[in-house]
Write a protein that holds these residues in place. Sequence first.
Motif, PDB file in Angstrom:
ATOM      1  N   GLU A  22     -11.870 -68.934  -8.707  1.00  0.00           N
ATOM      2  CA  GLU A  22     -12.617 -67.893  -8.007  1.00  0.00           C
ATOM      3  C   GLU A  22     -11.782 -67.277  -6.883  1.00  0.00           C
ATOM      4  OE1 GLU A  22     -13.762 -70.938  -8.763  1.00  0.00           O
ATOM      5  OE2 GLU A  22     -15.249 -70.408 -10.292  1.00  0.00           O
ATOM      6  N   ASP A  23     -10.974 -68.107  -6.204  1.00  0.00           N
ATOM      7  CA  ASP A  23     -10.083 -67.599  -5.148  1.00  0.00           C
ATOM      8  C   ASP A  23      -9.044 -66.645  -5.740  1.00  0.00           C
ATOM      9  OD1 ASP A  23     -11.398 -69.319  -3.350  1.00  0.00           O
ATOM     10  OD2 ASP A  23      -9.945 -70.925  -3.725  1.00  0.00           O
ATOM     11  N   ILE A  24      -8.521 -67.015  -6.883  1.00  0.00           N
ATOM     12  CA  ILE A  24      -7.522 -66.177  -7.555  1.00  0.00           C
ATOM     13  C   ILE A  24      -8.150 -64.843  -7.957  1.00  0.00           C
ATOM     14  CG2 ILE A  24      -5.991 -65.974  -9.562  1.00  0.00           C
ATOM     15  CD1 ILE A  24      -5.848 -69.099  -9.506  1.00  0.00           C
ATOM     16  N   ALA A  25      -9.342 -64.928  -8.533  1.00  0.00           N
ATOM     17  CA  ALA A  25     -10.037 -63.701  -8.941  1.00  0.00           C
ATOM     18  C   ALA A  25     -10.255 -62.790  -7.739  1.00  0.00           C
ATOM     19  CB  ALA A  25     -11.365 -64.047  -9.603  1.00  0.00           C
ATOM     20  N   GLN A  26     -10.715 -63.353  -6.641  1.00  0.00           N
ATOM     21  CA  GLN A  26     -10.954 -62.546  -5.440  1.00  0.00           C
ATOM     22  C   GLN A  26      -9.653 -61.920  -4.934  1.00  0.00           C
ATOM     23  OE1 GLN A  26     -12.603 -64.685  -2.121  1.00  0.00           O
ATOM     24  NE2 GLN A  26     -13.039 -62.818  -0.978  1.00  0.00           N
ATOM     25  N   ALA A  27      -8.587 -62.709  -4.889  1.00  0.00           N
ATOM     26  CA  ALA A  27      -7.293 -62.190  -4.413  1.00  0.00           C
ATOM     27  C   ALA A  27      -6.754 -61.093  -5.329  1.00  0.00           C
ATOM     28  CB  ALA A  27      -6.280 -63.331  -4.302  1.00  0.00           C
ATOM     29  N   ALA A  28      -7.074 -61.178  -6.611  1.00  0.00           N
ATOM     30  CA  ALA A  28      -6.610 -60.175  -7.579  1.00  0.00           C
ATOM     31  C   ALA A  28      -7.550 -58.976  -7.656  1.00  0.00           C
ATOM     32  CB  ALA A  28      -6.456 -60.808  -8.958  1.00  0.00           C
ATOM     33  N   GLY A  29      -8.693 -59.066  -6.979  1.00  0.00           N
ATOM     34  CA  GLY A  29      -9.643 -57.960  -6.979  1.00  0.00           C
ATOM     35  C   GLY A  29     -10.438 -57.830  -8.268  1.00  0.00           C
ATOM     36  N   ILE A  30     -10.698 -58.972  -8.897  1.00  0.00           N
ATOM     37  CA  ILE A  30     -11.467 -58.967 -10.147  1.00  0.00           C
ATOM     38  C   ILE A  30     -12.619 -59.957 -10.025  1.00  0.00           C
ATOM     39  CG2 ILE A  30      -9.510 -58.291 -11.596  1.00  0.00           C
ATOM     40  CD1 ILE A  30      -9.303 -61.282 -12.411  1.00  0.00           C
ATOM     41  N   ALA A  31     -13.558 -59.869 -10.937  1.00  0.00           N
ATOM     42  CA  ALA A  31     -14.671 -60.810 -10.983  1.00  0.00           C
ATOM     43  C   ALA A  31     -14.205 -62.120 -11.623  1.00  0.00           C
ATOM     44  CB  ALA A  31     -15.821 -60.220 -11.801  1.00  0.00           C
ATOM     45  N   PRO A  32     -14.792 -63.239 -11.223  1.00  0.00           N
ATOM     46  CA  PRO A  32     -14.429 -64.504 -11.872  1.00  0.00           C
ATOM     47  C   PRO A  32     -14.593 -64.452 -13.394  1.00  0.00           C
ATOM     48  CG  PRO A  32     -15.675 -64.948  -9.884  1.00  0.00           C
ATOM     49  CD  PRO A  32     -15.721 -63.449 -10.101  1.00  0.00           C
ATOM     50  N   ARG A  33     -15.616 -63.749 -13.863  1.00  0.00           N
ATOM     51  CA  ARG A  33     -15.828 -63.620 -15.299  1.00  0.00           C
ATOM     52  C   ARG A  33     -14.618 -62.954 -15.967  1.00  0.00           C
ATOM     53  NH1 ARG A  33     -21.008 -60.989 -15.722  1.00  0.00           N
ATOM     54  NH2 ARG A  33     -19.873 -59.073 -15.358  1.00  0.00           N
ATOM     55  N   THR A  34     -14.044 -61.962 -15.291  1.00  0.00           N
ATOM     56  CA  THR A  34     -12.855 -61.287 -15.817  1.00  0.00           C
ATOM     57  C   THR A  34     -11.678 -62.257 -15.845  1.00  0.00           C
ATOM     58  OG1 THR A  34     -13.655 -59.187 -14.975  1.00  0.00           O
ATOM     59  CG2 THR A  34     -11.307 -59.315 -15.531  1.00  0.00           C
ATOM     60  N   PHE A  35     -11.534 -63.052 -14.784  1.00  0.00           N
ATOM     61  CA  PHE A  35     -10.469 -64.062 -14.750  1.00  0.00           C
ATOM     62  C   PHE A  35     -10.555 -64.948 -15.988  1.00  0.00           C
ATOM     63  CE2 PHE A  35      -8.924 -68.302 -13.975  1.00  0.00           C
ATOM     64  CZ  PHE A  35      -7.669 -68.084 -13.441  1.00  0.00           C
ATOM     65  N   TYR A  36     -11.758 -65.460 -16.255  1.00  0.00           N
ATOM     66  CA  TYR A  36     -11.926 -66.390 -17.375  1.00  0.00           C
ATOM     67  C   TYR A  36     -11.822 -65.704 -18.735  1.00  0.00           C
ATOM     68  CZ  TYR A  36     -12.993 -70.182 -14.200  1.00  0.00           C
ATOM     69  OH  TYR A  36     -12.906 -71.148 -13.239  1.00  0.00           O
ATOM     70  N   TYR A  38      -9.277 -63.898 -19.417  1.00  0.00           N
ATOM     71  CA  TYR A  38      -7.836 -63.967 -19.679  1.00  0.00           C
ATOM     72  C   TYR A  38      -7.278 -65.385 -19.633  1.00  0.00           C
ATOM     73  CZ  TYR A  38      -7.905 -58.930 -19.081  1.00  0.00           C
ATOM     74  OH  TYR A  38      -8.183 -57.599 -19.220  1.00  0.00           O
ATOM     75  N   PHE A  39      -7.857 -66.238 -18.800  1.00  0.00           N
ATOM     76  CA  PHE A  39      -7.301 -67.575 -18.589  1.00  0.00           C
ATOM     77  C   PHE A  39      -8.402 -68.624 -18.642  1.00  0.00           C
ATOM     78  CE2 PHE A  39      -4.800 -64.545 -16.033  1.00  0.00           C
ATOM     79  CZ  PHE A  39      -3.591 -64.649 -16.688  1.00  0.00           C
ATOM     80  N   ALA A  40      -8.127 -69.735 -19.303  1.00  0.00           N
ATOM     81  CA  ALA A  40      -9.102 -70.821 -19.382  1.00  0.00           C
ATOM     82  C   ALA A  40      -9.095 -71.669 -18.114  1.00  0.00           C
ATOM     83  CB  ALA A  40      -8.809 -71.694 -20.601  1.00  0.00           C
ATOM     84  N   THR A  41      -7.932 -71.741 -17.453  1.00  0.00           N
ATOM     85  CA  THR A  41      -7.812 -72.555 -16.241  1.00  0.00           C
ATOM     86  C   THR A  41      -7.021 -71.790 -15.185  1.00  0.00           C
ATOM     87  OG1 THR A  41      -5.694 -73.562 -16.862  1.00  0.00           O
ATOM     88  CG2 THR A  41      -7.702 -74.661 -17.657  1.00  0.00           C
ATOM     89  N   LYS A  42      -7.113 -72.255 -13.960  1.00  0.00           N
ATOM     90  CA  LYS A  42      -6.347 -71.616 -12.883  1.00  0.00           C
ATOM     91  C   LYS A  42      -4.847 -71.790 -13.101  1.00  0.00           C
ATOM     92  CE  LYS A  42      -6.569 -75.611  -9.772  1.00  0.00           C
ATOM     93  NZ  LYS A  42      -7.074 -76.111  -8.496  1.00  0.00           N
ATOM     94  N   GLU A  43      -4.439 -72.909 -13.682  1.00  0.00           N
ATOM     95  CA  GLU A  43      -3.013 -73.150 -13.923  1.00  0.00           C
ATOM     96  C   GLU A  43      -2.432 -72.147 -14.909  1.00  0.00           C
ATOM     97  OE1 GLU A  43      -4.883 -76.920 -12.483  1.00  0.00           O
ATOM     98  OE2 GLU A  43      -5.368 -75.523 -14.095  1.00  0.00           O
ATOM     99  N   GLU A  44      -3.222 -71.774 -15.912  1.00  0.00           N
ATOM    100  CA  GLU A  44      -2.738 -70.812 -16.904  1.00  0.00           C
ATOM    101  C   GLU A  44      -2.449 -69.447 -16.296  1.00  0.00           C
ATOM    102  OE1 GLU A  44      -5.337 -70.561 -20.266  1.00  0.00           O
ATOM    103  OE2 GLU A  44      -5.184 -72.702 -20.695  1.00  0.00           O
TER     104      GLU A  44
END
Length: 195
Positions: A22-36, A38-44
């Motif tokens: 969620e922190d990554i999504a916020q820093a990238a300016g996207i919704a957490p749903r959008t993050f997931y 593209y990526f299954a985990t934060k490490e990916e």
Amino acid sequence: MEIARAASALFVRQGLRATRAEDIAQAAGIAPRTFYRYFATKEEAVAPLYAAGAQRWAEAVRTAPAHLAVPEALEHAVHHTLTPGIGVSAASWEWVRTLIRLADTSPALRKVWAEVCQASETVLGEILVTRSTSTGPRPITPALRFTAAVAGAAVRVAVESWAATSAPPNGPEGPASLALHNLHALRSFDWGGED
């Protein structure tokens, strides 16, 4: 790539454990749903950065002057991608160091790093096929796959070895020098990859 940059910045600044997807999504300016999506985990999320470095090296092998034999093409690629200021800035190398060190402490991130390295070997194998033949395309033989794995390992081990130290990214202990040393140690290796 914006998500990957945001993830790596957070990993470098606050550590892997303290960073949530969620922190990554916020820093990238996207919704957490959008993050997931593209990526299954934060490490990916940092896989595109790892892959960009591997791709840059493989492309440098591909575009090395055609008259260079495989060992010289590999060295040419090392000079053009692992020397700070040519392929990547010295500041970016410090991020690389941190991301490689984090891979040593996180099985999930180590898996991402290993998958990128394996994919890079496949690409390098395809490049070596085109460099090693003038009679047209041929399949990637087991010998050429092994050659790509050896070349990839020589560079990967150099970068990982450098990352484990506090040496600057340039000079005799930098990744380029270490990779060249590894490649020189393989002088008697059959780089032609013939079965």
